[in-house]
Motif scaffolding. Structure first.
Motif, PDB file in Angstrom:
ATOM      1  N   VAL A  79       0.883  -1.161   0.000  1.00 37.18           N
ATOM      2  CA  VAL A  79       0.000   0.000   0.000  1.00 37.18           C
ATOM      3  C   VAL A  79       0.922   1.212   0.000  1.00 37.18           C
ATOM      4  N   THR A  80       0.751   2.081  -0.976  1.00 38.80           N
ATOM      5  CA  THR A  80       1.532   3.313  -1.034  1.00 38.80           C
ATOM      6  C   THR A  80       0.588   4.490  -0.918  1.00 38.80           C
ATOM      7  N   SER A  81       1.165   5.634  -0.548  1.00 37.20           N
ATOM      8  CA  SER A  81       0.331   6.826  -0.406  1.00 37.20           C
ATOM      9  C   SER A  81       1.113   8.065  -0.794  1.00 37.20           C
ATOM     10  N   PHE A  82       0.347   9.092  -1.106  1.00 37.09           N
ATOM     11  CA  PHE A  82       0.896  10.411  -1.408  1.00 37.09           C
ATOM     12  C   PHE A  82       0.023  11.433  -0.703  1.00 37.09           C
ATOM     13  N   LEU A  83       0.651  12.371  -0.048  1.00 40.33           N
ATOM     14  CA  LEU A  83      -0.063  13.455   0.615  1.00 40.33           C
ATOM     15  C   LEU A  83       0.552  14.759   0.127  1.00 40.33           C
ATOM     16  N   GLY A  84      -0.227  15.547  -0.623  1.00 39.21           N
ATOM     17  CA  GLY A  84       0.236  16.842  -1.113  1.00 39.21           C
ATOM     18  C   GLY A  84       0.005  17.897  -0.059  1.00 39.21           C
ATOM     19  N   LEU A  85       1.056  18.599   0.312  1.00 38.05           N
ATOM     20  CA  LEU A  85       0.993  19.601   1.378  1.00 38.05           C
ATOM     21  C   LEU A  85       1.203  21.005   0.820  1.00 38.05           C
ATOM     22  N   VAL A  86       0.625  21.981   1.494  1.00 36.98           N
ATOM     23  CA  VAL A  86       0.836  23.384   1.142  1.00 36.98           C
ATOM     24  C   VAL A  86       2.200  23.794   1.696  1.00 36.98           C
ATOM     25  N   ARG A  87       3.098  24.211   0.782  1.00 37.00           N
ATOM     26  CA  ARG A  87       4.418  24.645   1.231  1.00 37.00           C
ATOM     27  C   ARG A  87       4.437  26.160   1.420  1.00 37.00           C
ATOM     28  N   ASN A  88       5.437  26.628   2.129  1.00 39.14           N
ATOM     29  CA  ASN A  88       5.496  28.046   2.499  1.00 39.14           C
ATOM     30  C   ASN A  88       6.185  28.927   1.465  1.00 39.14           C
ATOM     31  N   HIS A  89       6.494  28.366   0.294  1.00 38.94           N
ATOM     32  CA  HIS A  89       7.170  29.151  -0.738  1.00 38.94           C
ATOM     33  C   HIS A  89       6.818  28.623  -2.126  1.00 38.94           C
ATOM     34  N   ASN A  90       6.920  29.513  -3.096  1.00 43.91           N
ATOM     35  CA  ASN A  90       6.759  29.142  -4.501  1.00 43.91           C
ATOM     36  C   ASN A  90       7.267  30.298  -5.355  1.00 43.91           C
ATOM     37  N   VAL A  91       8.050  29.991  -6.348  1.00 51.48           N
ATOM     38  CA  VAL A  91       8.580  30.971  -7.296  1.00 51.48           C
ATOM     39  C   VAL A  91       9.217  32.159  -6.561  1.00 51.48           C
ATOM     40  N   GLY A  92       9.952  31.868  -5.506  1.00 50.07           N
ATOM     41  CA  GLY A  92      10.644  32.911  -4.767  1.00 50.07           C
ATOM     42  C   GLY A  92       9.768  33.758  -3.861  1.00 50.07           C
ATOM     43  N   ARG A  93       8.495  33.384  -3.705  1.00 51.05           N
ATOM     44  CA  ARG A  93       7.572  34.149  -2.857  1.00 51.05           C
ATOM     45  C   ARG A  93       7.281  33.370  -1.577  1.00 51.05           C
ATOM     46  N   VAL A  94       6.998  34.107  -0.515  1.00 50.06           N
ATOM     47  CA  VAL A  94       6.568  33.500   0.741  1.00 50.06           C
ATOM     48  C   VAL A  94       5.065  33.275   0.657  1.00 50.06           C
ATOM     49  N   VAL A  95       4.640  32.025   0.654  1.00 50.92           N
ATOM     50  CA  VAL A  95       3.221  31.667   0.552  1.00 50.92           C
ATOM     51  C   VAL A  95       2.607  31.668   1.949  1.00 50.92           C
ATOM     52  N   THR A  96       1.429  32.281   2.074  1.00 52.43           N
ATOM     53  CA  THR A  96       0.741  32.319   3.367  1.00 52.43           C
ATOM     54  C   THR A  96      -0.338  31.246   3.470  1.00 52.43           C
ATOM     55  N   HIS A  97      -0.999  30.964   2.352  1.00 52.25           N
ATOM     56  CA  HIS A  97      -2.016  29.906   2.311  1.00 52.25           C
ATOM     57  C   HIS A  97      -2.473  29.724   0.865  1.00 52.25           C
ATOM     58  N   LEU A  98      -3.255  28.676   0.629  1.00 49.32           N
ATOM     59  CA  LEU A  98      -3.846  28.416  -0.681  1.00 49.32           C
ATOM     60  C   LEU A  98      -5.353  28.322  -0.536  1.00 49.32           C
ATOM     61  N   GLU A  99      -6.045  28.572  -1.636  1.00 38.55           N
ATOM     62  CA  GLU A  99      -7.477  28.297  -1.719  1.00 38.55           C
ATOM     63  C   GLU A  99      -7.709  27.477  -2.974  1.00 38.55           C
ATOM     64  N   TYR A 100      -8.434  26.378  -2.820  1.00 39.00           N
ATOM     65  CA  TYR A 100      -8.754  25.512  -3.950  1.00 39.00           C
ATOM     66  C   TYR A 100     -10.232  25.620  -4.261  1.00 39.00           C
ATOM     67  N   GLU A 101     -10.551  25.633  -5.556  1.00 33.67           N
ATOM     68  CA  GLU A 101     -11.926  25.544  -6.032  1.00 33.67           C
ATOM     69  C   GLU A 101     -11.998  24.380  -7.000  1.00 33.67           C
ATOM     70  N   ALA A 102     -13.171  23.780  -7.092  1.00 31.73           N
ATOM     71  CA  ALA A 102     -13.333  22.642  -8.002  1.00 31.73           C
ATOM     72  C   ALA A 102     -14.746  22.615  -8.554  1.00 31.73           C
ATOM     73  N   TYR A 103     -14.876  22.041  -9.712  1.00 30.95           N
ATOM     74  CA  TYR A 103     -16.180  21.664 -10.252  1.00 30.95           C
ATOM     75  C   TYR A 103     -16.339  20.226  -9.771  1.00 30.95           C
ATOM     76  N   ASP A 104     -16.939  20.081  -8.586  1.00 32.53           N
ATOM     77  CA  ASP A 104     -16.939  18.812  -7.856  1.00 32.53           C
ATOM     78  C   ASP A 104     -17.387  17.612  -8.693  1.00 32.53           C
ATOM     79  N   ALA A 105     -18.533  17.718  -9.350  1.00 29.91           N
ATOM     80  CA  ALA A 105     -19.071  16.584 -10.098  1.00 29.91           C
ATOM     81  C   ALA A 105     -18.118  16.153 -11.218  1.00 29.91           C
ATOM     82  N   LEU A 106     -17.546  17.113 -11.921  1.00 33.04           N
ATOM     83  CA  LEU A 106     -16.612  16.771 -12.990  1.00 33.04           C
ATOM     84  C   LEU A 106     -15.274  16.300 -12.443  1.00 33.04           C
TER      85      LEU A 106
END
Length: 163
Positions: free
Chosen positions: A35-62
């Motif tokens: 059994v293997t697993s992957f957990l994607g985490l919000v990191r504190n940086h991206n493209v040289g910027r300090v990330v404070t948080h993320l917001e995700y949106e989805a078209y749930d049914a699709l």
């Protein structure tokens, strides 16, 4: 209560519960060798910027339809694999989990490959969008861009999964 193998929603992710869900049948029959697993985490940086948080949106049914497709594709490549995919939407703080994937199989190679394949295909075809907040602003990060029927995109995901 039974844990669904595929889910999109605002609730915090529970990787242990997802692992148990993909493992149930194998545990009863003794057929799982991995059994293997992957957990994607919000990191504190991206493209040289300090990330404070993320917001995700989805078209749930699709998004769920895309997850179903990914499971079928993975089963076609790695017969006997059982795959679970949960993706969180809404605000997620640094260190929080945004996606959880678990794969169970008789063979470790199949479980690893199916798990990696799933995250690559999610990024390609699932209608889920990420908004990144950083010191001084925010930006939408490009979401799914591949046509689900694009065989070249699928082949790239398989190649990455089996590298």
């Amino acid at each position: 209560m039974t844990t669904p193998l595929l889910a999109v929603g605002p609730a915090p992710l529970a990787l242990d519960t997802l692992i148990a869900a993909v493992s149930d049948r194998g545990a009863a029959t003794g057929s799982d060798g991995a059994v293997t697993s992957f957990l994607g985490l919000v990191r504190n940086h991206n493209v040289g910027r300090v990330v404070t948080h993320l917001e995700y949106e989805a078209y749930d049914a699709l998004a769920l339809k895309a997850f179903e497709r990914i499971v079928r594709e993975a089963e076609g490549c790695w017969p006997g694999v059982r795959l679970g995919i949960h993706h969180r939407i809404g605000r997620i703080e640094v260190g929080g989990a945004s996606v959880a994937i678990a794969a169970a199989s008789a063979h470790r190679g199949h479980a690893f490959s199916a798990c990696r394949y799933a995250i690559e295909r999610i990024k390609q075809i699932a209608p889920i969008w990420k908004r990144e907040f950083f010191d001084g602003g925010d930006v939408w990060i490009e979401g799914a861009t591949a046509n689900p029927d694009d065989q070249d995109a699928r082949a790239r995901a398989e190649q990455i999964a089996c590298a």
